[in-house]
Structure formats: C-alpha cells, structure tokens
Design a protein around this motif. Structure first.
Motif, PDB file in Angstrom:
ATOM      1  N   CYS A  54     -14.547  -0.077   1.983  1.00  0.00           N
ATOM      2  CA  CYS A  54     -13.564   0.541   1.850  1.00  0.00           C
ATOM      3  C   CYS A  54     -12.976   2.181   1.239  1.00  0.00           C
ATOM      4  CB  CYS A  54     -12.034   0.321   2.116  1.00  0.00           C
ATOM      5  SG  CYS A  54     -11.472  -0.848   0.157  1.00  0.00           S
ATOM      6  N   ASP A  56     -12.309   1.084  -2.063  1.00  0.00           N
ATOM      7  CA  ASP A  56     -11.300   0.805  -3.406  1.00  0.00           C
ATOM      8  C   ASP A  56     -12.470  -0.340  -4.012  1.00  0.00           C
ATOM      9  OD1 ASP A  56      -9.397   2.352  -1.845  1.00  0.00           O
ATOM     10  OD2 ASP A  56      -8.649   0.754  -1.259  1.00  0.00           O
ATOM     11  N   CYS A  79      -4.668   0.221  -2.103  1.00  0.00           N
ATOM     12  CA  CYS A  79      -3.889  -0.365  -1.607  1.00  0.00           C
ATOM     13  C   CYS A  79      -3.106  -1.000  -2.539  1.00  0.00           C
ATOM     14  CB  CYS A  79      -4.309  -0.134   0.194  1.00  0.00           C
ATOM     15  SG  CYS A  79      -5.314  -2.073  -0.744  1.00  0.00           S
ATOM     16  N   SER A  82      -4.431  -4.293  -2.292  1.00  0.00           N
ATOM     17  CA  SER A  82      -5.359  -5.358  -3.515  1.00  0.00           C
ATOM     18  C   SER A  82      -4.575  -5.040  -4.353  1.00  0.00           C
ATOM     19  CB  SER A  82      -6.381  -4.036  -3.419  1.00  0.00           C
ATOM     20  OG  SER A  82      -5.379  -2.777  -4.083  1.00  0.00           O
ATOM     21  N   HIS A 122     -10.161  -7.824   3.935  1.00  0.00           N
ATOM     22  CA  HIS A 122     -11.128  -7.499   3.094  1.00  0.00           C
ATOM     23  C   HIS A 122     -10.445  -7.359   1.237  1.00  0.00           C
ATOM     24  CE1 HIS A 122      -9.382  -3.942   3.962  1.00  0.00           C
ATOM     25  NE2 HIS A 122     -10.681  -3.073   2.739  1.00  0.00           N
ATOM     26  N   CYS A 123      -9.714  -6.819   1.821  1.00  0.00           N
ATOM     27  CA  CYS A 123      -8.840  -6.692   0.035  1.00  0.00           C
ATOM     28  C   CYS A 123      -8.649  -8.288  -0.661  1.00  0.00           C
ATOM     29  CB  CYS A 123      -6.977  -6.356   0.824  1.00  0.00           C
ATOM     30  SG  CYS A 123      -6.876  -4.647   1.150  1.00  0.00           S
TER      31      CYS A 123
HETATM   32 FE1  FES Z   1      -9.423  -1.644   0.394  1.00  0.00          FE
HETATM   33 FE2  FES Z   1      -7.200  -2.717   0.170  1.00  0.00          FE
HETATM   34  S1  FES Z   1      -7.628  -1.411   1.551  1.00  0.00           S
HETATM   35  S2  FES Z   1      -8.956  -3.242  -1.049  1.00  0.00           S
END
Ligand code: FES
Length: 142
Positions: A54, A56, A79, A82, A122-123
């Motif tokens: 994503c 991040d 986010c 996360s 996925h976080c």
């Molecule tokens: Fe990427 Fe949460 S959207 S870690």
C-alpha cells in the motif's frame, strides 16, 4: 467568528472520531487515540522498517535482555489501523523469546485487537512482518 470556526472544527473532529469508532470498534478506536509504544528507540538490538504494498511503512524497534524482549516500540507513516497494529505488535512482543516472537503473525494481531475490516487486514500482516524482520536483525547480530 473565531468561536464559530472553533465549534465547527470541534464538531467535525467529533464526527471523525465517531465514524472511526463505528467502523473499527471500541478497542481499535481507543488504541488509535492512545497509541502505546509509538516512539523511536535509541540503539535497538533489533530494528526493521518495512514498506507494504500500500506504500505505508511500519518500523519496529526491539531491545533484548536475557534473550527476551525487554522493550519494543514502533513508528509508522501509515493509516490509523497501521498505528493500532504496530502498537499491538510491540505490546505483544514484550517479554517474548525469539521463538515466541515467531508465533506473532498478522492473524494473531488481528485476533488481539478484535479484527479489522478486510481492506485493513494487511496492516496487521505488515506489522507482524516488520516485527519478524526486527527479530531477524537481532538474530544476525547475535
Ligand atoms: Fe497500508 Fe494500513 S493501509 S498499512
């Protein structure tokens, strides 16, 4: 004028908080508002910073004592979920041996925090992968 603006901003903030509480549940909401263990660590024994698909990143810091995690912390540029997942990953890591750390995967983090909407799962996996990468860093230095 300024008090109208202040009250508009306060109401907007309250709406955002309420939406988050509704979407993610009370446990996730509370941790998001108060993200425990969210800080950098000087001189960690194990450290990793992984970027997910994503875009991040979740960074994990581990300090060991007698082959157990004495301190754990995290940082993320991601986010809200996360932040919550990094916080739970750090909390769950404290007191664990390397073998016990390997048991902490995304599913276990999701279970601990009471689940997330599917699009945010996925976080939790990224937080677990960063935790394992920080363990790997520690093991290589040992
Ligand atoms: Fe990427 Fe949460 S959207 S870690």
């Amino acid at each position: 004028m300024s008090s109208n603006l202040d009250s508009f901003i306060d109401n907007l903030q309250e709406e955002i908080f309420e939406d988050a509480r509704e979407a993610f549940g009370e446990k996730v909401y509370q941790r998001w508002r108060r993200p425990l263990y969210m800080q950098a660590m000087d001189d960690p024994d194990g450290h990793a910073n992984l970027k997910g698909g994503c875009g991040d990143s979740i960074e994990v810091f581990l300090k060991f004592k007698n082959h157990r995690v004495a301190k754990a912390s995290f940082l993320t540029d991601g986010c809200g979920p996360s932040v919550v997942c990094g916080s739970y990953a750090a909390e769950m890591a404290i007191g664990k041996t390397p073998d016990e750390l390997l048991i902490i995967d995304g599913k276990l983090i999701l279970k601990e925090l009471g689940g997330l909407p599917e699009e945010n799962e996925h976080c939790a996996h990224l937080a677990a992968e960063s935790l394992h990468a920080a363990l790997d860093d520690y093991m290589r230095k040992e």
